[in-house]
Enzyme design. Sequence first.
Site, PDB file in Angstrom:
ATOM      1  N   LEU A   1       0.502  -8.260  -6.278  1.00 40.37           N
ATOM      2  CA  LEU A   1       1.096  -8.999  -5.167  1.00 40.37           C
ATOM      3  C   LEU A   1       0.836  -8.284  -3.852  1.00 40.37           C
ATOM      4  O   LEU A   1       1.036  -7.067  -3.756  1.00 40.37           O
ATOM      5  CB  LEU A   1       2.613  -9.131  -5.381  1.00 40.37           C
ATOM      6  N   SER A   2       0.420  -9.026  -2.831  1.00 44.68           N
ATOM      7  CA  SER A   2       0.318  -8.528  -1.461  1.00 44.68           C
ATOM      8  C   SER A   2      -0.629  -7.331  -1.392  1.00 44.68           C
ATOM      9  O   SER A   2      -1.815  -7.471  -1.685  1.00 44.68           O
ATOM     10  CB  SER A   2       1.722  -8.185  -0.942  1.00 44.68           C
ATOM     11  N   ALA A   3      -0.128  -6.140  -1.039  1.00 45.85           N
ATOM     12  CA  ALA A   3      -0.992  -4.958  -1.065  1.00 45.85           C
ATOM     13  C   ALA A   3      -1.538  -4.734  -2.465  1.00 45.85           C
ATOM     14  O   ALA A   3      -2.684  -4.304  -2.645  1.00 45.85           O
ATOM     15  CB  ALA A   3      -0.223  -3.727  -0.591  1.00 45.85           C
TER      16      ALA A   3
ATOM     17  N   ALA B   1      -4.363  -7.187  -2.810  1.00 48.57           N
ATOM     18  CA  ALA B   1      -5.570  -6.687  -2.157  1.00 48.57           C
ATOM     19  C   ALA B   1      -6.209  -5.574  -2.979  1.00 48.57           C
ATOM     20  O   ALA B   1      -7.436  -5.476  -3.068  1.00 48.57           O
ATOM     21  CB  ALA B   1      -5.230  -6.193  -0.754  1.00 48.57           C
TER      22      ALA B   1
ATOM     23  N   HIS C   1       6.028 -15.424   1.614  1.00 52.37           N
ATOM     24  CA  HIS C   1       5.257 -14.328   1.033  1.00 52.37           C
ATOM     25  C   HIS C   1       5.916 -13.837  -0.247  1.00 52.37           C
ATOM     26  O   HIS C   1       7.060 -13.371  -0.227  1.00 52.37           O
ATOM     27  CB  HIS C   1       5.176 -13.184   2.042  1.00 52.37           C
TER      28      HIS C   1
END
Length: 389
Positions: free
Chosen positions: A158-160, A163, A294
């Site tokens: 998730l998120s970072a 990425a 988010h």
Amino acid sequence: MQRLGSMIHQLARYRSQWEGLMRAAATNEAPLEPLKTALQRLVETENFGVNPGNLRMFTYAPPELASSPGLVVVLHGCTQNAAGYDLGSGWSVLAERYGFVVLFPEQRETNNPKRCFNWFQTGDTERDRGEVASIREMVEIAIRKHGIDRDRVFVTGLSAGGAMTAAMLATYPEVFAGGAIIAGLPYRCATSVSEAFECMFQGQTRPAGEWGDLVRQASRHRGPWPKVSVWHGSADATVKPINAGEIIKQWTDVHGLSTSASRSETVDGYPRRVWVNDAGEDVIEEYIISGMAHGTPLATGNDENHYGVAGPFLIEVGISSSYHIAKFWGLTGSIVSQHKPSLRAESLADGQARTRQEDRRGRGKDVPSPIPNVGGVIVRALKAAGLMR
């Protein structure tokens, strides 16, 4: 000096926006602290081997494994930890039901004060360097210890963590059969702090071929390529939804496919687009969750395909991303446990406090990371924003 002042002003504005979003999420979402978790389920492996990224390693192996068991690497988001994200996303419950192993790398506050994986640092996202190398080492340890089928290794985040999932798929494509990027960004969208903010809050548009080249240049691998699942909320103000489209461009190009989907359908009330390769296999899928901010999409409760617990960045929207990702990867073919496992009781608040305390004690040696010589005021601002070690 004028340019430096403009840079400081822009970074301060991004930092303010970032911290405001973090506070709003913690305030508006149902708090996880009163809920019960299975922190005891996750087992830490200390001194697991080569660890240039200075990460922690947690795993959960259910009592009964499927034949040729799979492995799912799960990467938490900023401000989260392994146990909290497991509770929220439901991955260890899925693992027990379907007989696969889950691996949770965990960030240290000494690496990043917001506990974000450093997806924008080249030293952590190049093959055999930094955090990606540490995660690769954990994968190898888990494969050997639990008899994992090397053709059934997957990664999600998730998120970072999303990425960083993209970074793992790009730098070690021969290791992973598939990946799932939730509210994440394309590989090499950013290689600096300022670019990281721009990618998150504005997005970066490139031709599909340029995005694909970044993946192809990350290793010597030339195929076959991992399957990719992309999830994003249409109302995400932390990582703009444009990033989902750029991820699709990157991986359709890598797979040699058109950016136009092969088919579209509706799953649990949400649109799903699918890309099919020449062999007739579904190799890329995309879910855009309308109205969702988010976070990781959840369907909570006791229904058959509902998993997880709602909380900050873990959002009840009536569809379980964890379940559908596992299904996309072929991990839900046979049920090992006929009943959903129950979680043993310990508050997440206690577990997070314990994790932070252990992190401050610094299990293993905390390896300092060099700080760019760009002036103390910039360094302090970036550290406070959680975007520099």
